[in-house]
Design a protein around this motif. Sequence first.
Motif, PDB file in Angstrom:
ATOM      1  N   ALA A 146       7.037  11.027  -4.822  1.00  0.00           N
ATOM      2  CA  ALA A 146       7.337  11.453  -6.299  1.00  0.00           C
ATOM      3  C   ALA A 146       7.378  10.280  -7.342  1.00  0.00           C
ATOM      4  N   ASN A 147       7.656   8.856  -6.783  1.00  0.00           N
ATOM      5  CA  ASN A 147       7.250   7.680  -7.529  1.00  0.00           C
ATOM      6  C   ASN A 147       6.094   6.881  -7.380  1.00  0.00           C
ATOM      7  N   GLU A 148       4.999   7.305  -6.637  1.00  0.00           N
ATOM      8  CA  GLU A 148       3.804   6.860  -6.496  1.00  0.00           C
ATOM      9  C   GLU A 148       3.069   6.365  -7.639  1.00  0.00           C
ATOM     10  N   GLU A 149       3.327   7.063  -8.680  1.00  0.00           N
ATOM     11  CA  GLU A 149       2.684   6.737 -10.155  1.00  0.00           C
ATOM     12  C   GLU A 149       3.208   5.614 -10.707  1.00  0.00           C
ATOM     13  N   GLU A 150       4.515   5.390 -10.631  1.00  0.00           N
ATOM     14  CA  GLU A 150       5.353   4.240 -11.261  1.00  0.00           C
ATOM     15  C   GLU A 150       4.980   3.023 -10.280  1.00  0.00           C
ATOM     16  N   PHE A 151       5.008   3.338  -9.019  1.00  0.00           N
ATOM     17  CA  PHE A 151       4.860   1.989  -8.107  1.00  0.00           C
ATOM     18  C   PHE A 151       3.713   2.180  -7.293  1.00  0.00           C
ATOM     19  N   PRO A 152       2.441   2.222  -7.647  1.00  0.00           N
ATOM     20  CA  PRO A 152       1.260   2.301  -6.706  1.00  0.00           C
ATOM     21  C   PRO A 152       1.203   1.494  -5.580  1.00  0.00           C
ATOM     22  N   MET A 153       1.282   0.049  -5.990  1.00  0.00           N
ATOM     23  CA  MET A 153       1.273  -0.965  -4.866  1.00  0.00           C
ATOM     24  C   MET A 153       2.451  -0.732  -3.787  1.00  0.00           C
ATOM     25  N   LEU A 154       3.518  -0.787  -4.294  1.00  0.00           N
ATOM     26  CA  LEU A 154       4.837  -0.782  -3.457  1.00  0.00           C
ATOM     27  C   LEU A 154       4.753   0.720  -2.823  1.00  0.00           C
ATOM     28  N   ALA A 155       4.039   1.651  -3.352  1.00  0.00           N
ATOM     29  CA  ALA A 155       4.107   2.931  -2.583  1.00  0.00           C
ATOM     30  C   ALA A 155       2.909   3.027  -1.327  1.00  0.00           C
ATOM     31  N   LYS A 156       1.932   2.176  -1.559  1.00  0.00           N
ATOM     32  CA  LYS A 156       1.152   2.227  -0.527  1.00  0.00           C
ATOM     33  C   LYS A 156       1.637   1.187   0.519  1.00  0.00           C
ATOM     34  N   LEU A 157       2.425   0.172   0.283  1.00  0.00           N
ATOM     35  CA  LEU A 157       3.196  -0.619   1.382  1.00  0.00           C
ATOM     36  C   LEU A 157       4.204   0.205   2.055  1.00  0.00           C
TER      37      LEU A 157
END
Length: 142
Positions: free
Chosen positions: A83-94
């Motif tokens: 749900a928050n992938e757009e706000e935190f793209p780098m952290l979501a990948k990690l």
Amino acid sequence: MKIRIWLQKSSARVEFEDEGTSVSSPEASMGLPGILKMITMRKQQEKEQSADMMKQTAVLEVSTYTSMPTIPVGKDPLQWWKANEEEFPMLAKLARKVLCIPANSVASERLFSSSGNIQTVFRFSLKSNKLNMLVFLHINLS
């Protein structure tokens, strides 16, 4: 980035165009080696600028993430990250990479099993440092 190269009989001129600005390089008058050197230097500068921007973005993401409230215990963290992938793209990948690791105790169970196989009734008087060395060798050599 656009690169324009003018070759003349005795010299060469290179212009780099970035966002409507052009920069002439008088060092390129050395000919083709000078041109290649200027192009390489320019690409290196762009890589460094890109790395700096990524670092700034990562720091901003982490500071924003740490200032947010924590999610409830019963909520699925993978769904929260989706749900928050757009706000935190780098952290979501990690987070996807870290959260996909299954939690199990297989490695510790194998370690206890191998130490139990090494220290049998006949080898019960082994000192702890010898047992540790034998277990280490058994794990790393097999």
